[in-house]
Design an enzyme around this catalytic site. Structure first.
Site, mmCIF file in Angstrom:
data_model
loop_
_atom_site.group_PDB
_atom_site.id
_atom_site.type_symbol
_atom_site.label_atom_id
_atom_site.label_comp_id
_atom_site.label_asym_id
_atom_site.label_seq_id
_atom_site.Cartn_x
_atom_site.Cartn_y
_atom_site.Cartn_z
ATOM 1 C CB SER A 1 41.494 45.929 33.351
ATOM 2 O OG SER A 1 41.434 45.456 34.689
ATOM 3 C CE1 TYR B 1 44.416 49.962 35.435
ATOM 4 C CE2 TYR B 1 42.623 48.447 35.912
ATOM 5 C CZ TYR B 1 43.863 48.700 35.359
ATOM 6 O OH TYR B 1 44.550 47.685 34.737
HETATM 7 N N1 LIG Z 1 49.102 43.598 35.855
HETATM 8 C C1 LIG Z 1 47.804 43.333 35.913
HETATM 9 O O1 LIG Z 1 47.319 42.613 36.803
HETATM 10 C C2 LIG Z 1 46.877 43.910 34.872
HETATM 11 C C3 LIG Z 1 45.546 43.458 34.882
HETATM 12 C C4 LIG Z 1 44.671 43.980 33.931
HETATM 13 C C5 LIG Z 1 45.103 44.918 33.005
HETATM 14 N N2 LIG Z 1 46.401 45.337 33.018
HETATM 15 C C6 LIG Z 1 46.790 46.315 32.021
HETATM 16 O O2 LIG Z 1 47.897 45.862 31.274
HETATM 17 C C7 LIG Z 1 48.668 46.967 30.806
HETATM 18 C C8 LIG Z 1 50.123 46.766 31.166
HETATM 19 O O3 LIG Z 1 50.231 46.721 32.577
HETATM 20 P P1 LIG Z 1 51.430 45.982 33.348
HETATM 21 O O4 LIG Z 1 50.795 45.207 34.428
HETATM 22 O O5 LIG Z 1 52.332 45.342 32.383
HETATM 23 O O6 LIG Z 1 52.084 47.250 34.047
HETATM 24 P P2 LIG Z 1 53.569 47.824 34.047
HETATM 25 O O7 LIG Z 1 53.529 48.943 35.027
HETATM 26 O O8 LIG Z 1 54.533 46.728 34.238
HETATM 27 O O9 LIG Z 1 53.717 48.410 32.561
HETATM 28 C C9 LIG Z 1 53.053 49.565 32.128
HETATM 29 C C10 LIG Z 1 53.945 50.281 31.135
HETATM 30 O O10 LIG Z 1 53.223 51.404 30.624
HETATM 31 C C11 LIG Z 1 54.144 52.496 30.531
HETATM 32 N N3 LIG Z 1 53.430 53.762 30.560
HETATM 33 C C12 LIG Z 1 52.736 54.304 31.592
HETATM 34 N N4 LIG Z 1 52.254 55.509 31.240
HETATM 35 C C13 LIG Z 1 52.643 55.723 29.958
HETATM 36 C C14 LIG Z 1 52.441 56.785 29.036
HETATM 37 N N5 LIG Z 1 51.744 57.886 29.367
HETATM 38 N N6 LIG Z 1 52.965 56.688 27.804
HETATM 39 C C15 LIG Z 1 53.671 55.574 27.445
HETATM 40 N N7 LIG Z 1 53.907 54.555 28.278
HETATM 41 C C16 LIG Z 1 53.391 54.623 29.521
HETATM 42 C C17 LIG Z 1 55.030 52.306 31.740
HETATM 43 O O11 LIG Z 1 56.256 53.049 31.625
HETATM 44 C C18 LIG Z 1 55.228 50.809 31.761
HETATM 45 O O12 LIG Z 1 56.353 50.420 30.987
HETATM 46 C C19 LIG Z 1 48.038 48.210 31.445
HETATM 47 O O13 LIG Z 1 47.191 48.845 30.515
HETATM 48 C C20 LIG Z 1 47.243 47.649 32.602
HETATM 49 O O14 LIG Z 1 46.176 48.475 32.961
HETATM 50 C C21 LIG Z 1 47.299 44.849 33.929
#
Ligand SMILES: NC(=O)c1ccc[n+]([C@@H]2O[C@H](COP(=O)([O-])OP(=O)(O)OC[C@H]3O[C@@H](n4cnc5c(N)ncnc54)[C@H](O)[C@@H]3O)[C@@H](O)[C@H]2O)c1
Length: 265
Positions: free
Chosen positions: A146, A159
């Site tokens: 991230s 986080y």
């Molecule tokens: N959205 C952003 O701005 C952003 C920025 C930087 C990093 N990220 C990272 O990208 C990744 C995806 O995030 P996103 O924004 O698509 O979020 P999201 O909430 O849309 O998707 C996250 C997914 O992870 C699944 N999940 C959560 N806990 C779990 C577990 N214990 N076992 C299996 N699955 C699990 C959820 O059910 C969900 O489908 C994450 O690692 C997040 O930290 C997101």
């Protein structure tokens, strides 16, 4: 030539977090490039929905339920994939959760939960996949870090610490398995509109408040030289590049699709 390097025909990929956001988009893009994709998520119905969408578009995908914070479940996911498909070429460790609390207000249980999913979950995936890929002499692991690793933000300790640990895991594992033909990289996204960020403007029934969405996203966009927030494909295209032979000389790297918010050396 570049098209061929991106071609994943015949490759087998596991994507965690595939029910939503960046994980769903990554599963779809890897499948579009020809991979057979195992869509894994704790939210099984969502993972099935992603697999259904891929198959409807002519791709190959199945769904699997996994809680990535449980080592035995992650080991079983990788074992089942190899049993079903005979190999594992790509693992995209994308599942993650957001947590906001200042250091003073953070409970031990919050820290444990976020580290368990956002770091240990990635570690379990890396370990299981690295064992298989090292033995077959080929593979690419892509971890989700991230932009939180590039700066300190009030409320983001749990986080950010977990994501910083993912960076260290990525680099360390890259040194260990590189000689066996396995690459390990991470993507550190900027602010992307997904379910994780969308909770700021979405009610319990899934209705979006457009004004609130603009109010939350606009300040994030202003921080970026490109003056925009990202969408899931801005990240899934980076995941697909790192997963493919187009990145065959790339390992131990942190790729930052972030609109230019952070530009570390
Ligand atoms: N959205 C952003 O701005 C952003 C920025 C930087 C990093 N990220 C990272 O990208 C990744 C995806 O995030 P996103 O924004 O698509 O979020 P999201 O909430 O849309 O998707 C996250 C997914 O992870 C699944 N999940 C959560 N806990 C779990 C577990 N214990 N076992 C299996 N699955 C699990 C959820 O059910 C969900 O489908 C994450 O690692 C997040 O930290 C997101």
């Amino acid at each position: 030539m570049f098209r061929e390097a991106l071609d994943l025909t015949g490759r087998v990929a596991v994507v965690t977090g595939a029910a939503s956001g960046i994980g769903r988009s990554s599963a779809e893009v890897l499948a579009e490039l020809g991979a057979t994709v195992v869509c894994a998520d704790i939210h099984e119905a969502g993972a099935q929905e992603t697999a259904k969408t891929i198959v409807a578009a002519g791709g190959a995908a199945t769904a699997a339920a996994v809680d990535t914070s449980r080592a035995a479940q992650v080991d079983a996911l990788i074992d089942d994939t190899v049993a079903a498909h005979g190999r594992l070429d790509v693992l995209a460790n994308i599942a993650g959760v957001m947590h906001l609390s200042t250091v003073i207000e953070t409970e031990e249980a919050d820290l444990d939960r976020v580290l368990a999913i956002n770091f240990k979950g990635v570690f379990f995936g890396c370990r299981a996949a690295a064992r298989v890929m090292s033995a077959q002499g080929f593979g690419s692991i892509v971890n989700m870090a991230s932009g939180a690793v590039d700066t300190a933000t009030s409320g983001l300790l749990c986080y950010g610490a977990a994501k910083a640990a993912v960076v260290q895991l990525t680099k360390t594992l890259a040194t260990e398995v590189g000689p066996r033909g396995v690459r390990v990289n991470a993507v550190a996204p900027g602010w992307i509109v997904t379910g994780m960020t969308g909770r700021h403007w979405t009610d319990a029934d899934g209705n979006e408040d457009e004004e609130r969405k603009a109010a939350v996203a606009a300040p994030m966009a202003r921080m970026a030289p490109l003056r925009t927030v990202g969408e899931p494909t801005d990240i899934s295209y980076a995941v697909a590049y790192l997963a493919s032979d187009a990145a065959k000389f790339v390992t131990g790297q942190i790729l930052r699709p972030n609109g230019g918010v952070a530009m570390p050396w």
